[in-house]
Design a protein around this motif. Structure first.
Motif, mmCIF file in Angstrom:
data_model
loop_
_atom_site.group_PDB
_atom_site.id
_atom_site.type_symbol
_atom_site.label_atom_id
_atom_site.label_comp_id
_atom_site.label_asym_id
_atom_site.label_seq_id
_atom_site.Cartn_x
_atom_site.Cartn_y
_atom_site.Cartn_z
ATOM 1 N N GLU A 166 28.935 -110.644 61.558
ATOM 2 C CA GLU A 166 29.856 -110.510 60.419
ATOM 3 C C GLU A 166 30.803 -111.704 60.430
ATOM 4 O OE1 GLU A 166 31.198 -106.667 59.505
ATOM 5 O OE2 GLU A 166 32.768 -107.360 58.141
ATOM 6 N N ARG A 167 30.849 -112.403 59.306
ATOM 7 C CA ARG A 167 31.689 -113.601 59.154
ATOM 8 C C ARG A 167 31.317 -114.694 60.159
ATOM 9 N NH1 ARG A 167 32.758 -111.879 54.298
ATOM 10 N NH2 ARG A 167 33.774 -109.871 54.297
ATOM 11 N N LYS A 286 38.587 -100.379 65.778
ATOM 12 C CA LYS A 286 39.055 -100.512 64.388
ATOM 13 C C LYS A 286 38.929 -99.120 63.798
ATOM 14 C CE LYS A 286 37.751 -102.694 59.978
ATOM 15 N NZ LYS A 286 36.983 -103.772 59.336
ATOM 16 N N ARG A 323 43.344 -101.760 66.951
ATOM 17 C CA ARG A 323 43.693 -102.758 65.935
ATOM 18 C C ARG A 323 44.667 -102.184 64.892
ATOM 19 N NH1 ARG A 323 39.596 -104.978 62.832
ATOM 20 N NH2 ARG A 323 40.151 -107.162 63.001
ATOM 21 N N LYS A 359 46.851 -108.825 63.638
ATOM 22 C CA LYS A 359 46.438 -110.147 63.151
ATOM 23 C C LYS A 359 47.649 -111.064 63.055
ATOM 24 C CE LYS A 359 42.187 -108.867 60.783
ATOM 25 N NZ LYS A 359 41.356 -108.914 59.562
ATOM 26 N N ASP A 364 45.457 -111.131 55.873
ATOM 27 C CA ASP A 364 44.124 -111.153 56.480
ATOM 28 C C ASP A 364 43.634 -112.569 56.759
ATOM 29 O OD1 ASP A 364 41.642 -110.575 57.377
ATOM 30 O OD2 ASP A 364 40.841 -109.785 55.502
ATOM 31 N N GLU A 392 36.332 -117.708 58.337
ATOM 32 C CA GLU A 392 36.035 -116.853 57.187
ATOM 33 C C GLU A 392 36.688 -117.365 55.904
ATOM 34 O OE1 GLU A 392 37.157 -112.748 57.703
ATOM 35 O OE2 GLU A 392 36.623 -112.216 55.663
HETATM 36 O O1 GCW Z 1 38.889 -110.283 57.231
HETATM 37 C C1 GCW Z 1 38.291 -109.047 57.068
HETATM 38 C C2 GCW Z 1 36.836 -109.333 56.998
HETATM 39 C C3 GCW Z 1 35.979 -108.196 57.469
HETATM 40 C C4 GCW Z 1 36.479 -107.730 58.825
HETATM 41 C C5 GCW Z 1 37.915 -107.283 58.684
HETATM 42 C C6 GCW Z 1 38.539 -106.859 60.007
HETATM 43 C C7 GCW Z 1 35.263 -106.897 60.694
HETATM 44 O O2 GCW Z 1 36.509 -109.708 55.697
HETATM 45 O O3 GCW Z 1 34.662 -108.666 57.529
HETATM 46 O O4 GCW Z 1 35.681 -106.731 59.383
HETATM 47 O O5 GCW Z 1 38.696 -108.344 58.196
HETATM 48 O O6 GCW Z 1 39.211 -107.676 60.608
HETATM 49 O O7 GCW Z 1 38.357 -105.742 60.419
#
Ligand code: GCW
Length: 698
Positions: A166-167, A286, A323, A359, A364, A392
């Protein structure tokens, strides 16, 4: 077998640096400066190892390998208690407890050459630091005592069982689940060495959007194989878990964290995991985010969910990483505040074994975000910072963006939690509010590509992340130089040129994508190119128009109270730096303010003009990067040179795409012409919108 031509061999021996980049920062290219090399070769005759543990042997071998290629000389390893003249002495100093389990002392001066540590992992870290120092400063004397500031220095892989990432933009997953545990791809070891060399000591192997499959016996065997391989390098393995696993795997009717059967299921599962992996790192979770299950499904809090997993780990050293990336669709709310609002009431309720992973910014992983308001606001909960190394929102693997300046902007930001100097870095390392656990995580940018990271320059982001997790006070400039010197060239002028390109690259990217604090205007799904026109008809709370709020009246998201009061989440001193649009750092301006198009800025330009100048400047800077790189043709190994040169061409094309979409779209609101001196694009807004399809993103 592929034939290697004589010319290619010649080239390889000339440059020394690995052609495909597959050795990462461990190519240990022969020291070109012959004075330094001869001096070092004369001074180093042997490695003396005073310990016989498996990991110290590994450390000695790593040093031997480094020295032999750096100095072009055979160096024996002697296992004995005392150094001999001309030896490098590898010694466990069991009385220096202050060094902790990872710290080390290295020195090469006044006839002494030593690497000392409290245990063998510190020795291994010391060896890598010693080799790095030789490559950086050659024959000059040096002395260092280092203790990492953060306990867990961790990579989060978002890798799926089916081999996708993913990403991920560097090929398929590194982990070949179908082959494990029978076949161990040789790259696993290279990965482990590279991580140990920068101090990374923890990895979660699978996507946080987690499949329960990773908790089955079949997968635990596979994970065990990787854990066994990583252990000598000091790397602990974590698993991302799906909160619904008691139902999907255990056949229970609920996954309620307060249900006794559920709690028992996790206890037994945790015990089972430890039978495979005795030094299991713990769980990464998560929960109740983007459709993932979690405790709120049962009316329980994040703390109740996390504490249930902590209870399952109570007899083991492992931890729970929970998270904080949570948000709900609410067109009238502000996602900026959601994690804070959900977690703040829980401060003080988390078990000691839990760390909440936040984060770097509140939305995001945008190319530039203000630091997350949770940092500094939690006195009784350990907080970890999560950075994204994979790009990303930063141009995937066609844009050259060195991320250390962005990481540093967050780490050095002052939260004023306990007065001036309470930086995010100090919150994380536990020096603002003491915490039992400290952790810095980075979402990995690795994949099956030969060079691990797709873009050759993206290796530097993995490298810099690891080094900053070890010591967040290191500078982005120092790390750029360090990485370039051990990965690309030993020539001072070349290192200087490349590291200055690296240092500007993030500001450049922000200029042509999100100038002046714009954010979240990327294409839906792929998160790559621009889509500032994406509106409510898609997702009310998520779309570009929600974030940039462009209208005839102006642009930007007022978070000082008019559209949202998110600014109030920060300490008063922080609020003061951002609340007045006249004083606010222009990089954050539209994060906090909605201003008229003709608003006069400190630059002497009005807002519209400044915005356009920055878009255009960003593209111009990519062109400058391209030209500067072209000058390095004679200096960089051919494959890497060509690879970067080609990607810079693509980057230029994509920078123009962002710039033109910004101008053509926002002009429909501002009704203003391009400032004098800037040449309007020859294509229309409709043509720019269509590029997404032409570039095969949809
Ligand atoms: O930035 C977003 C992404 C998702 C990611 C999510 C996260 C793993 O687009 O792909 O999922 O954050 O951090 O949980």
């Amino acid at each position: 077998m592929k034939k290697i031509t004589f010319a290619a061999l010649l080239l390889l021996s000339f440059f020394g640096f690995s052609q495909s980049g597959s050795e990462l920062w461990l190519s240990y290219t022969k020291i070109e400066n012959s004075d330094h090399r001869t001096q070092l070769a004369a001074a180093i005759n042997a490695i003396v190892l005073a310990s016989d543990s498996e990991r110290s042997q590994l450390a000695a071998q790593e040093l031997q390998q480094a020295l032999e290629s750096l100095l072009d000389k055979k160096i024996p390893i002697l296992q004995q208690a005392q150094p001999i003249p001309g030896s490098i002495f590898l010694n466990i100093k069991s009385n220096d407890t202050a060094l902790g389990k990872d710290g080390f002392i290295i020195l090469r001066k006044e006839g002494k050459q030593r690497i000392e540590a409290f245990n063998d992992l510190g020795l291994l870290y010391g060896v890598f630091a010693f080799a790095r120092e030789l490559q950086e400063i050659g024959a000059a004397p040096f002395e260092k005592r280092e203790i990492p500031k953060v306990r867990y220095r961790m990579l989060n892989h978002w890798d799926n069982a089916n081999g996708t990432v993913e990403r991920g933009y560097a090929g398929a997953s590194l982990w070949k689940w179908f082959e494990l545990p029978y076949r161990l791809d040789p790259r696993y070891e290279q990965y482990a060495r590279a991580n140990a060399a920068i101090g990374i000591n923890a990895v979660s192997l699978n996507n946080v959007n987690a499949s329960s499959r990773f908790l089955t016996a079949e997968y635990l065997e596979k994970i065990k194989a990787l854990a066994d391989l990583f252990r000598p390098y000091g790397i602990q393995v974590f698993i991302s878990v799906n909160f619904r696993s008691p139902r999907t795997l255990g056949g229970l009717t609920t996954s309620d964290p307060l249900d006794p059967d559920v709690r028992q299921w996790w206890k037994e599962k945790t015990a089972e995991i430890h039978r495979y992996i005795p030094d299991f790192g713990g769980f990464l979770v998560k929960a109740n985010s983007e459709g993932e299950p979690g405790p709120q499904d049962y009316g329980r809090t994040h703390a109740e969910g996390a504490n249930m997993l902590a209870a399952a780990l109570e007899n083991y050293p492992g931890i729970v990483i929970w998270r904080a990336f949570v948000y709900k669709a609410d067109p009238n709310g502000d996602r900026f505040k959601e994690a804070y609002e959900q977690f703040k009431p829980l401060d003080g309720q988390f078990d000691e074994k839990v760390i909440v992973q936040v984060k770097n910014g509140p939305i995001d992983f945008m190319p530039r975000e203000p630091f997350h308001p949770m940092f500094g606001a939690f006195k009784k909960t350990a907080l970890a910072v999560e950075f994204q190394i994979t790009q990303e929102y930063l141009g995937h693997s066609t844009h050259w963006v060195y991320l250390a300046p962005m990481f540093k902007e967050c780490l050095d930001a002052d939260t004023y939690a306990t007065g001036k100097g309470a930086t995010v870095g100090k919150v994380i390392d536990g020096s603002v509010y003491p915490t039992p656990i400290s952790l810095m995580a980075g979402v990995a940018n690795t994949g099956s590509d030969a060079n691990f990271t797709g873009h050759p320059m993206a290796q530097s982001n993995w490298y810099a992340f690891g080094r900053l997790a070890w010591d967040h006070t290191l500078s982005a400039a120092q790390l750029a130089k360090e990485w370039t010197a051990i990965s690309l060239s030993q020539k001072k002028e070349v290192i200087q040129k490349i590291s200055s390109l690296m240092l500007n690259s993030h500001a450049t990217y922000v200029n042509y994508t999100y100038p002046l604090g714009l954010h979240h205007m990327m294409g839906e799904g792929h998160h790559f190119g621009p889509q500032p026109w994406l509106d409510k008809s898609q997702r009310p709370d998520w779309t570009s128009t929600y974030y940039h709020r462009a209208a005839a009246s102006g642009i930007g998201f007022d978070r000082t109270g008019k559209m949202s009061n998110a600014l109030a989440l920060y300490a008063p001193e922080v609020q003061n730096t951002w609340k007045d649009p006249q004083q606010c750092d222009l990089n954050y301006l539209l994060w906090f303010h909605h201003l008229p198009w003709d608003y006069p800025l400190s630059t002497g330009r009005m807002l519209w003009e400044e915005l356009m100048h920055r878009y255009y400047q960003g593209v111009e800077e990519v062109e400058q990067m391209r030209l500067a790189w072209a000058q390095l043709e004679e200096e960089i190994e051919e494959e890497t040179f060509n690879n970067v040169a080609a990607r810079l061409q693509i980057q230029k094309r994509e920078a123009l795409w962002w710039r033109d979409s910004g101008y053509l779209y926002f002009k429909t609101f501002s009704n203003m012409p391009l400032p004098e001196g800037l040449t309007p694009p020859t294509r229309s807004l409709e043509e720019v919108k269509a590029l997404e399809k032409i570039y095969h993103l949809r």
